[in-house]
Enzyme design. Structure first.
Site, PDB file in Angstrom:
ATOM      1  N   ASN A   9       8.850  -2.549  -3.600  1.00 22.50           N
ATOM      2  CA  ASN A   9       8.540  -1.346  -2.833  1.00 22.50           C
ATOM      3  C   ASN A   9       9.464  -1.334  -1.616  1.00 22.50           C
ATOM      4  O   ASN A   9       9.256  -2.075  -0.664  1.00 22.50           O
ATOM      5  CB  ASN A   9       7.067  -1.384  -2.403  1.00 22.50           C
ATOM      6  N   TRP A  10      10.470  -0.476  -1.683  1.00 20.02           N
ATOM      7  CA  TRP A  10      11.464  -0.440  -0.603  1.00 20.02           C
ATOM      8  C   TRP A  10      11.028   0.390   0.602  1.00 20.02           C
ATOM      9  O   TRP A  10      11.739   0.455   1.599  1.00 20.02           O
ATOM     10  CB  TRP A  10      12.803   0.087  -1.140  1.00 20.02           C
ATOM     11  N   LYS A  11       9.928   1.086   0.486  1.00 20.98           N
ATOM     12  CA  LYS A  11       9.419   1.909   1.598  1.00 20.98           C
ATOM     13  C   LYS A  11      10.534   2.829   2.134  1.00 20.98           C
ATOM     14  O   LYS A  11      11.363   3.274   1.343  1.00 20.98           O
ATOM     15  CB  LYS A  11       8.812   1.006   2.680  1.00 20.98           C
ATOM     16  N   HIS A 102      -0.499   3.782  -1.999  1.00 20.63           N
ATOM     17  CA  HIS A 102      -0.162   2.618  -1.168  1.00 20.63           C
ATOM     18  C   HIS A 102      -0.944   2.712   0.151  1.00 20.63           C
ATOM     19  O   HIS A 102      -1.188   3.812   0.654  1.00 20.63           O
ATOM     20  CB  HIS A 102       1.346   2.590  -0.904  1.00 20.63           C
ATOM     21  N   GLU A 104      -0.158   2.393   3.082  1.00 22.98           N
ATOM     22  CA  GLU A 104       0.509   3.168   4.143  1.00 22.98           C
ATOM     23  C   GLU A 104       0.294   4.669   3.929  1.00 22.98           C
ATOM     24  O   GLU A 104       0.213   5.436   4.887  1.00 22.98           O
ATOM     25  CB  GLU A 104       1.999   2.806   4.195  1.00 22.98           C
ATOM     26  N   GLU A 174      -3.595  -4.978  -3.004  1.00 23.72           N
ATOM     27  CA  GLU A 174      -2.891  -5.415  -1.792  1.00 23.72           C
ATOM     28  C   GLU A 174      -3.864  -5.401  -0.613  1.00 23.72           C
ATOM     29  O   GLU A 174      -4.163  -4.330  -0.070  1.00 23.72           O
ATOM     30  CB  GLU A 174      -1.733  -4.463  -1.479  1.00 23.72           C
ATOM     31  N   GLY A 180       3.088  -7.145   4.995  1.00 26.52           N
ATOM     32  CA  GLY A 180       4.090  -7.219   6.054  1.00 26.52           C
ATOM     33  C   GLY A 180       3.700  -8.097   7.224  1.00 26.52           C
ATOM     34  O   GLY A 180       4.331  -8.052   8.277  1.00 26.52           O
ATOM     35  N   SER A 216       2.910  -9.862   1.408  1.00 31.29           N
ATOM     36  CA  SER A 216       3.673 -11.048   1.829  1.00 31.29           C
ATOM     37  C   SER A 216       3.994 -12.017   0.682  1.00 31.29           C
ATOM     38  O   SER A 216       4.012 -13.227   0.891  1.00 31.29           O
ATOM     39  CB  SER A 216       2.947 -11.779   2.965  1.00 31.29           C
ATOM     40  N   GLY A 237       7.252  -6.023  -0.851  1.00 29.42           N
ATOM     41  CA  GLY A 237       7.941  -5.213   0.147  1.00 29.42           C
ATOM     42  C   GLY A 237       9.133  -5.960   0.715  1.00 29.42           C
ATOM     43  O   GLY A 237      10.213  -5.996   0.127  1.00 29.42           O
ATOM     44  N   GLY A 238       8.924  -6.606   1.859  1.00 29.28           N
ATOM     45  CA  GLY A 238       9.993  -7.268   2.607  1.00 29.28           C
ATOM     46  C   GLY A 238      10.916  -8.148   1.772  1.00 29.28           C
ATOM     47  O   GLY A 238      12.149  -8.074   1.908  1.00 29.28           O
TER      48      GLY A 238
HETATM   49  P1  PGA Z   1       5.144  -6.969   1.893  1.00 32.96           P
HETATM   50  O1  PGA Z   1       4.759  -5.464   1.400  1.00 32.96           O
HETATM   51  O2  PGA Z   1       5.584  -7.724   0.671  1.00 32.96           O
HETATM   52  O3  PGA Z   1       6.267  -6.752   2.878  1.00 32.96           O
HETATM   53  O4  PGA Z   1       3.937  -7.554   2.504  1.00 32.96           O
HETATM   54  C1  PGA Z   1       4.048  -5.262   0.216  1.00 32.96           C
HETATM   55  C2  PGA Z   1       3.768  -3.794   0.035  1.00 32.96           C
HETATM   56  O5  PGA Z   1       3.541  -3.086   1.012  1.00 32.96           O
HETATM   57  O6  PGA Z   1       3.753  -3.281  -1.104  1.00 32.96           O
END
Ligand code: PGA
Length: 257
Positions: A9-11, A102, A104, A174, A180, A216, A237-238
């Site tokens: 997930n590159w956001k 998601h 967010e 999640e 994050g 994470s 994500g990250g």
């Molecule tokens: P993260 O993000 O791996 O940076 O914690 C995961 C996500 O939001 O899908």
């Protein structure tokens, strides 16, 4: 051996140019890894770039078995819906997935379970596999509400999803407090929660749905997490933004399965 999906997930990161550069290096290096040869039904890698980089992603991945999808779609494919994303157009670019719900999107864009349900049904109708995200906040976990929250997200979000779609639906668990933050749920928490989600999905006739873990995830913890029952891969994500870190994470996930 279980089926594994590792999704990135590159956001709101990576322009079309950066996307092309990433895939040029990624594909070249990935081809040298044993995990590349394993790509197929059993092992899938999926990228979710921002909408404006979808076409660059589509072009970069056209000769590979790597899949991709949109981070968000609307529940109508065309019309007077300024600023929204069309599932039909996403499908036209040869995408296979749509990330839906998601945390967010829930937190910053106020998307509710009922609203997300419309998107899920529309994604299925548009032949995009929904990857539906669920998860509790820290406050909800600490007040003992985790299962109630997850159950509502499942029952309301997946309302009317036909059982036959259990192979083309993916659920990503999640915990919001682990996204994050570098905080990772313990193996025991992941085990207990994934078993609970699997049971709820089975109750809806969706028991074959893969359940990914997210929050994470890194190369260092992927191997342990993938061995937990009902963990069918990761939403990352990250650690998906840089080629070497993401390749190590994929390699560890596939080899740990
Ligand atoms: P993260 O993000 O791996 O940076 O914690 C995961 C996500 O939001 O899908």
């Amino acid at each position: 051996m279980k089926n594994i999906i590792v999704a990135a997930n590159w956001k709101l990161n990576k322009s079309p140019t950066e996307t092309r550069q990433f895939f040029q290096t990624f594909i070249e290096k990935f081809k040298k890894k044993s995990s590349y040869a394993q790509l197929g039904e059993q092992f899938q890698v999926v990228f979710f770039p921002q909408t404006i980089s979808l076409e660059a992603t589509s072009q970069s991945l056209k000769d590979s078995a790597i899949k991709f999808g949109a981070q968000n779609i609307y529940f109508q494919s065309q019309g007077a819906f300024t600023g929204e994303n069309s599932a039909k157009v996403t499908k036209e670019l040869n995408a296979d997935f749509a990330l839906i719900g998601h945390s967010e999107r829930r937190q910053y864009f106020y998307e509710t379970n009922a609203f997300l349900n419309k998107k899920i049904l529309h994604a299925i109708k548009s032949e995009l596999a929904p990857m539906y995200c669920i998860g509790e906040t820290l406050e909800e976990r600490e007040s003992g509400k985790t299962q109630d929250i997850l159950l509502a997200q499942i029952m309301e979000g997946l309302k009317d999803v036909p059982a036959a779609n259990s192979k083309t639906l993916v659920v990503a668990y999640e915990p919001v407090w682990a996204i994050g933050t570098g905080k990772i749920a313990t193996a025991e928490q992941v085990k207990e929660t994934h078993a609970f989600i699997h049971k709820a999905l089975t109750h809806l006739g969706l028991g074959t749905t893969p359940i990914l873990y997210g929050g994470s995830v890194k190369a260092a913890n992927a191997q342990e997490l993938i061995q937990i029952p009902h963990v069918s891969g990761f939403l990352v994500g990250g650690a998906s933004l840089e080629v070497p870190t993401f390749l190590d994470l994929i390699q560890n996930s596939f080899s740990g399965a």
